[in-house]
Design an enzyme around this catalytic site. Structure first.
Site, PDB file in Angstrom:
ATOM      1  N   ARG A 107      55.815  15.675   8.090  1.00 51.36           N
ATOM      2  CA  ARG A 107      55.450  14.732   9.238  1.00 51.36           C
ATOM      3  C   ARG A 107      54.701  15.778  10.348  1.00 51.36           C
ATOM      4  O   ARG A 107      55.401  16.728  10.874  1.00 51.36           O
ATOM      5  CB  ARG A 107      56.690  14.092   9.819  1.00 51.36           C
ATOM      6  CG  ARG A 107      56.333  13.523  11.188  1.00 51.36           C
ATOM      7  CD  ARG A 107      57.567  12.608  11.513  1.00 51.36           C
ATOM      8  NE  ARG A 107      57.480  11.285  10.871  1.00 51.36           N
ATOM      9  CZ  ARG A 107      58.005  10.144  11.448  1.00 51.36           C
ATOM     10  NH1 ARG A 107      58.652   9.986  12.359  1.00 51.36           N
ATOM     11  NH2 ARG A 107      57.752   8.991  10.818  1.00 51.36           N
ATOM     12  N   HIS A 134      49.773   6.772   8.729  1.00 51.57           N
ATOM     13  CA  HIS A 134      51.277   6.454   8.501  1.00 51.57           C
ATOM     14  C   HIS A 134      51.182   5.507   6.883  1.00 51.57           C
ATOM     15  O   HIS A 134      51.763   4.447   6.968  1.00 51.57           O
ATOM     16  CB  HIS A 134      52.106   5.873   9.449  1.00 51.57           C
ATOM     17  CG  HIS A 134      53.608   5.921   9.211  1.00 51.57           C
ATOM     18  ND1 HIS A 134      54.140   6.800   8.416  1.00 51.57           N
ATOM     19  CD2 HIS A 134      54.531   5.491  10.101  1.00 51.57           C
ATOM     20  CE1 HIS A 134      55.585   6.667   8.590  1.00 51.57           C
ATOM     21  NE2 HIS A 134      55.649   6.142   9.550  1.00 51.57           N
ATOM     22  N   GLN A 137      54.715   4.020   5.398  1.00 53.80           N
ATOM     23  CA  GLN A 137      55.107   2.959   6.186  1.00 53.80           C
ATOM     24  C   GLN A 137      54.452   1.496   5.801  1.00 53.80           C
ATOM     25  O   GLN A 137      54.949   0.465   5.644  1.00 53.80           O
ATOM     26  CB  GLN A 137      54.921   3.072   7.677  1.00 53.80           C
ATOM     27  CG  GLN A 137      55.045   1.851   8.558  1.00 53.80           C
ATOM     28  CD  GLN A 137      56.577   1.544   8.522  1.00 53.80           C
ATOM     29  OE1 GLN A 137      57.229   2.710   9.106  1.00 53.80           O
ATOM     30  NE2 GLN A 137      57.005   0.348   8.179  1.00 53.80           N
ATOM     31  N   ASP A 225      53.310  -2.212  17.317  1.00 55.64           N
ATOM     32  CA  ASP A 225      53.738  -0.829  17.316  1.00 55.64           C
ATOM     33  C   ASP A 225      53.970  -0.360  18.713  1.00 55.64           C
ATOM     34  O   ASP A 225      53.424  -0.908  19.728  1.00 55.64           O
ATOM     35  CB  ASP A 225      53.108   0.374  16.379  1.00 55.64           C
ATOM     36  CG  ASP A 225      53.736   1.378  16.166  1.00 55.64           C
ATOM     37  OD1 ASP A 225      54.955   1.621  16.462  1.00 55.64           O
ATOM     38  OD2 ASP A 225      53.166   2.594  15.843  1.00 55.64           O
ATOM     39  N   CYS A 264      57.057  -1.371  12.827  1.00 53.70           N
ATOM     40  CA  CYS A 264      57.445  -0.167  11.847  1.00 53.70           C
ATOM     41  C   CYS A 264      58.610   0.432  12.457  1.00 53.70           C
ATOM     42  O   CYS A 264      59.608   1.145  11.789  1.00 53.70           O
ATOM     43  CB  CYS A 264      56.340   0.835  11.671  1.00 53.70           C
ATOM     44  SG  CYS A 264      56.009   1.534  13.323  1.00 53.70           S
ATOM     45  N   ARG A 292      61.423   0.846   3.356  1.00 56.36           N
ATOM     46  CA  ARG A 292      60.923   2.111   3.129  1.00 56.36           C
ATOM     47  C   ARG A 292      61.570   2.900   2.102  1.00 56.36           C
ATOM     48  O   ARG A 292      60.963   3.785   1.439  1.00 56.36           O
ATOM     49  CB  ARG A 292      61.382   2.893   4.527  1.00 56.36           C
ATOM     50  CG  ARG A 292      60.721   2.092   5.871  1.00 56.36           C
ATOM     51  CD  ARG A 292      59.206   2.699   5.848  1.00 56.36           C
ATOM     52  NE  ARG A 292      58.975   3.788   5.627  1.00 56.36           N
ATOM     53  CZ  ARG A 292      58.725   4.838   6.522  1.00 56.36           C
ATOM     54  NH1 ARG A 292      58.955   4.617   7.828  1.00 56.36           N
ATOM     55  NH2 ARG A 292      58.355   6.277   6.086  1.00 56.36           N
TER      56      ARG A 292
HETATM   57  N1   CP Z   1      58.974   3.934  11.205  1.00 55.84           N
HETATM   58  C1   CP Z   1      59.133   5.232  10.993  1.00 55.84           C
HETATM   59  O1   CP Z   1      58.264   6.096  10.265  1.00 55.84           O
HETATM   60  O2   CP Z   1      60.250   5.519  11.589  1.00 55.84           O
HETATM   61  P1   CP Z   1      60.725   6.917  11.976  1.00 55.84           P
HETATM   62  O3   CP Z   1      59.882   7.638  13.057  1.00 55.84           O
HETATM   63  O4   CP Z   1      62.033   6.834  12.400  1.00 55.84           O
HETATM   64  O5   CP Z   1      60.881   7.926  10.708  1.00 55.84           O
HETATM   65  N1  NVA Z   2      52.975   4.913  16.054  1.00 59.91           N
HETATM   66  C1  NVA Z   2      54.352   5.712  16.004  1.00 59.91           C
HETATM   67  C2  NVA Z   2      54.901   5.406  14.960  1.00 59.91           C
HETATM   68  C3  NVA Z   2      56.125   5.726  14.629  1.00 59.91           C
HETATM   69  C4  NVA Z   2      57.034   5.726  13.384  1.00 59.91           C
HETATM   70  C5  NVA Z   2      54.214   7.157  16.247  1.00 59.91           C
HETATM   71  O1  NVA Z   2      53.258   7.599  15.952  1.00 59.91           O
HETATM   72  O2  NVA Z   2      55.088   7.657  17.181  1.00 59.91           O
END
Ligand code: CP
Ligand code: NVA
Length: 308
Positions: A107, A134, A137, A225, A264, A292
């Site tokens: 990540r 992502h 997701q 989101d 998400c 997930r």
């Molecule tokens: N939706 C998602 O990726 O959540 P987290 O940031 O908690 O992993």
């Molecule tokens: N768009 C958000 C998604 C979090 C799961 C971010 O990148 O913070």
């Protein structure tokens, strides 16, 4: 054997994506039927290493438990506790971790870090969220849609709010799964032209609008989101421009009868969505979060050649 990275939905063909979703549904059913022992052979003796440059609840816990339920081991590392945080290169980190583990997840706030890791790794690399996309997701989102409403092919999905990383993976999915995707975003936060061009060139039926009502009209599913993603610096101007894009009961009333709401998570009630919508009868966000876990297992199995 060719390495199977899971970096973006646009990198895989529809048949491979479909197999991952079918396998996720089977693994979910098997878990429900108590067949934990059979699952625990899939990744027995294998290890997943995860690197987080940003916080996470769902991605971290679902990947960790997914790998363990498949019989494998996991190691979760934050960027700062690795030599990576002190300047060791991504390429060298990729080479070294490839000698210890069997699959890696990253990540990161910079998609180029993911590309660099995958270029130098000799084990599969999975995208656990970047500033650009992502994909894990959106695979879970599609599984959730299909559990509730049947095949997503040819169906109308509305994205309301920021044209962000999750929206971009939805655009990739629109092309691969034949989804009619309608995105309503302010011009300043519209998705990038390159992704739009790719999706349209690959058969994605994508409508771009600045009007949430137009996007949501007759939609089978409404998605939003956070307005301020991890790493976004301009929180105040985002909240201002995105205020008219809140998903409310009035907006949901324009969707098709039986339409579902997805997010998400993490959510900000009173910003991108009202409490009435996210905690209301059309919301399937807890199924979405649960999925997930099942999808991560299927992605891991695919990367490790433990599924077709
Ligand atoms: N939706 C998602 O990726 O959540 P987290 O940031 O908690 O992993
Ligand atoms: N768009 C958000 C998604 C979090 C799961 C971010 O990148 O913070």
């Amino acid at each position: 054997m060719q390495l199977r990275h899971f970096l973006d939905i646009c990198d895989l063909d529809t048949a491979s994506l479909r197999r991952i979703l079918d396998n996720a549904a089977q693994l979910k059913a098997a878990l429900r039927d108590g067949q934990r022992t059979a699952q625990s052979q899939i990744a027995a003796g294998l290890a997943l290493t995860m690197i987080f440059e940003k916080p996470s609840t769902r991605t971290r816990v679902s990947f960790d438990l997914a790998m363990r339920q498949l019989g494998g081991e996991t190691l979760t590392l934050s960027h700062d506790e690795l030599q990576l945080g002190r300047g060791e290169t991504i390429a060298d980190t990729a080479r070294v971790l490839s000698r210890y583990a069997d699959v890696m997840m990253l990540r990161t706030g910079d998609h180029d870090h993911l590309s660099e890791l995958a270029r130098h790794a000799t084990i599969p690399v999975i995208n656990g969220l970047t500033d650009r996309s992502h994909p894990c997701q959106v695979m879970a989102d599609i599984l959730t849609f299909e559990e509730h409403l049947g095949s997503i092919s040819g169906r109308k999905v509305a994205w309301v709010g920021d044209g962000n990383n999750v929206a971009r993976s939805w655009m990739h999915a629109a092309a691969r799964f034949g989804i009619k995707l309608r995105l309503a975003t302010p011009a300043a936060y519209a998705p990038d032209r390159q992704t739009l061009d790719w999706a349209r060139a690959n058969g994605g039926a994508i409508l771009l609008s600045e009007d949430p009502a137009e996007a949501v009209e007759g939609a089978d599913c409404v998605l939003t989101d956070t307005w301020v993603s991890m790493g976004d610096a301009d929180a105040e101007s985002r909240r201002k421009s995105l205020a008219p894009y809140q998903v409310t009961d009035a907006l949901m009333a324009r969707a098709a009868p039986g339409a579902i709401f997805m997010h998400c998570l993490p959510a900000h009630r009173g910003e991108e969505v009202t409490g009435e919508v996210i905690d209301g009868p059309r919301s399937v966000v807890w199924d979405e979060a649960e999925n997930r876990l099942h999808v991560q297992k299927a992605i891991l199995a695919w990367c490790l050649y433990r599924a077709d």
